[in-house]
Write an enzyme that holds these catalytic residues in place. Structure first.
Site, PDB file in Angstrom:
ATOM      1  N   ASP A   1     -15.156   3.268   3.351  1.00 48.26           N
ATOM      2  CA  ASP A   1     -15.071   1.599   3.765  1.00 48.26           C
ATOM      3  C   ASP A   1     -16.170   1.084   3.075  1.00 48.26           C
ATOM      4  OD1 ASP A   1     -12.414   2.260   4.437  1.00 48.26           O
ATOM      5  OD2 ASP A   1     -12.970   2.459   6.474  1.00 48.26           O
TER       6      ASP A   1
ATOM      7  N   ARG B   1     -10.410  -2.989  -4.327  1.00 47.43           N
ATOM      8  CA  ARG B   1     -11.674  -3.008  -4.162  1.00 47.43           C
ATOM      9  C   ARG B   1     -12.743  -3.088  -5.303  1.00 47.43           C
ATOM     10  NH1 ARG B   1     -12.212  -0.777   2.044  1.00 47.43           N
ATOM     11  NH2 ARG B   1     -11.400  -2.669   3.096  1.00 47.43           N
TER      12      ARG B   1
ATOM     13  N   LYS C   1      -6.887   0.164  -1.144  1.00 44.52           N
ATOM     14  CA  LYS C   1      -7.360  -0.273   0.034  1.00 44.52           C
ATOM     15  C   LYS C   1      -6.662  -1.673   0.686  1.00 44.52           C
ATOM     16  CE  LYS C   1      -9.629   3.252   1.507  1.00 44.52           C
ATOM     17  NZ  LYS C   1      -8.944   4.281   2.362  1.00 44.52           N
TER      18      LYS C   1
ATOM     19  N   ARG D   1       0.737  -1.178  -0.090  1.00 45.46           N
ATOM     20  CA  ARG D   1      -0.047  -0.068   0.038  1.00 45.46           C
ATOM     21  C   ARG D   1       0.816   1.428   0.147  1.00 45.46           C
ATOM     22  NH1 ARG D   1      -4.924  -0.972   4.034  1.00 45.46           N
ATOM     23  NH2 ARG D   1      -5.492   1.222   3.354  1.00 45.46           N
TER      24      ARG D   1
END
Ligand code: S3P
Length: 440
Positions: free
Chosen positions: A322, A353, A349, A130
């Protein structure tokens, strides 16, 4: 471990209390470690991510008494006397933990126990992919000495004396804003953070709860002067609206359901999911019951509804950042099209996603199209099948909810990743009438 989620024969019903808020739990561990004296934290989230952060503060010299309760943990934290750790700090899967801790450590250079120390911050394979330059660059601009290997963890922080500065962020990110604000506590003079759009403001609220003066100039601009001391106290963790979102979705989707969610954090910078549900025609009542530790806490009563597809405006994205896996899950069962734009942050994330939700929904026969900054979901039916969660807790929980209303069972491979934020998810849903079953 794989999880099987089967279509339910009857509605979901009952009272439900979500586990403690993940963002607030991380911050309470960090701020209590900084504050001199004894802090009491009630309802600290029992999850892999938040435990990793609290254990990291112990390695820095905070003394924590852990008591397990039905709401997670009550912590008694003796803070204020920190030292450099003996070994690398391991944050597991947690982006919030590693980024906020990097900010906190960066400015501790005038503290004798941190001079000439190099502290290594590590994480698991997913966290190590990340992006970390988003915190490294602003911290360096304040005079911080911090490196990331190829832009990612491990991070190497050599605490320094920092000078306050104005930082204008490219992305609306509470993690980046919070890393800077934590560094600013030990910087000389004023540090200002300007964001392109409002992001969750728990750090601002909690700093104020620890007695720090925070100037909230506008929804997107905040300023803190360094050299302030944090006061210990008694702090309460609200229930996590991001965890509650899965139960809300289950209640909306399973016909005849009627669920009352209690002690839910209703911070307006976190309630994008309620705006989305409302726009999709969902039926719920919400009320604020109390304010605690600077956060509104309340009750949401939700009933099943026929959802309709809706365009999600980009300004809602940071307020529901989220919740997009479960929003895409609801969209898969809604009538018509849901378009998501301006959501490219979802690619960095715990998994990408956008890509993973689209590939796995496709496997279940959903008409979905991935775009560079979002997705188009055309609702209809969801077939049963086997999906991957890519080590991403929120994707695992999303498909567990979809299994309740799919045409046949959905098996989620490696769904144990739910423990990142919500180890009690399966038991909580089953208590409301779901049929989730761990497979050996
Ligand atoms: C968090 C902020 C969000 C969110 C994450 C927790 C926080 O990340 O996705 O789960 O606690 O500050 P960004 O601020 O990077 O969008």
């Amino acid at each position: 471990m794989d999880l099987k989620s089967s279509p339910v024969a009857s509605p979901l019903a009952g009272h439900y209390r979500p586990p403690g808020d993940k963002s607030v739990s991380h911050r309470l561990a960090l701020l209590s470690a900084l504050a001199k004296g004894t802090s009491h934290v009630r309802g600290f989230l029992d999850s892999a991510d938040t435990i990793a952060t609290a254990v990291a503060t112990e390695a820095l010299g905070a003394r924590i008494e852990w008591t397990r309760t039905p709401q997670g943990f009550d912590l008694v934290i003796e803070g204020g006397d920190l030292h450099a750790p003996q070994a690398p700090l391991d944050f597991g899967n947690s982006g919030t933990g590693i980024r906020l801790m990097a900010g906190l450590l960066a400015g501790l250079g005038s503290h004798p126990k941190f001079t000439n120390q190099c502290i290594q911050l590590t994480g698991d394979a997913s966290l190590s992919r990340r992006p970390m330059m988003r915190i490294v660059e602003p911290l360096q601009a304040l005079g911080g000495d911090i490196d990331a290997s190829h832009g990612c963890a491990p991070l190497f922080v050599r605490p320094r004396q920092l000078s306050g500065q104005t930082q204008t962020l490219k992305v609306a990110s509470a993690q980046v804003k919070s890393a800077i604000l934590l560094a600013a506590l030990n910087a000389s003079g004023e540090t200002r953070v300007i964001e392109p759009a409002p992001s969750r403001d728990h750090t601002e609220r909690l700093l104020q709860a620890y007695g720090v003066e925070v100037d909230r100039i506008s929804e997107t601009e905040v300023s803190v002067f360094g050299g302030q001391t944090l006061e210990s106290g008694v702090f309460e963790v609200p229930g996590d609206i991001s965890s509650a979102a899965f139960v809300m979705a289950a209640g909306l989707l399973v016909p005849g359901s009627d669920i009352v969610l209690e002690h839910v954090g209703l911070n307006p910078t976190r309630d994008g999911i309620l705006r989305v549900i409302d726009a999709m025609g969902g039926a719920f009542d919400v009320r604020v019951d109390a304010r605690s530790t600077g956060e509104p806490i309340g009750t949401i009563a939700i009933k099943s509804a026929s959802l309709k597809g809706h365009g999600i405006p980009p300004e809602w994205v940071p307020l529901a950042i989220d919740e997009f896996p479960i929003i895409m899950g609801m969209a898969a069962l809604a009538e018509g099209e849901t378009s998501i734009v301006g959501a490219e942050e979802l690619r960095v994330k715990e998994s990408d996603r956008l890509a993973l939700m689209c590939s796995e929904l496709l496997k279940l026969g959903v008409d979905v199209e991935e775009t560079s900054d979002g997705a188009l979901v055309r609702g209809g039916r969801v077939k049963g099948g086997v999906v991957e969660c890519g080590g991403d807790h929120r994707i695992a929980m999303t498909f567990a909810v979809l299994g309740l209303v799919a045409q046949s069972p959905i098996t989620i491979r490696d769904a144990h990743w739910m423990q990142t934020s919500y180890p009690g998810f399966v038991d909580d849903l089953n208590r409301l009438g779901a049929q989730l079953e761990w497979l050996a």
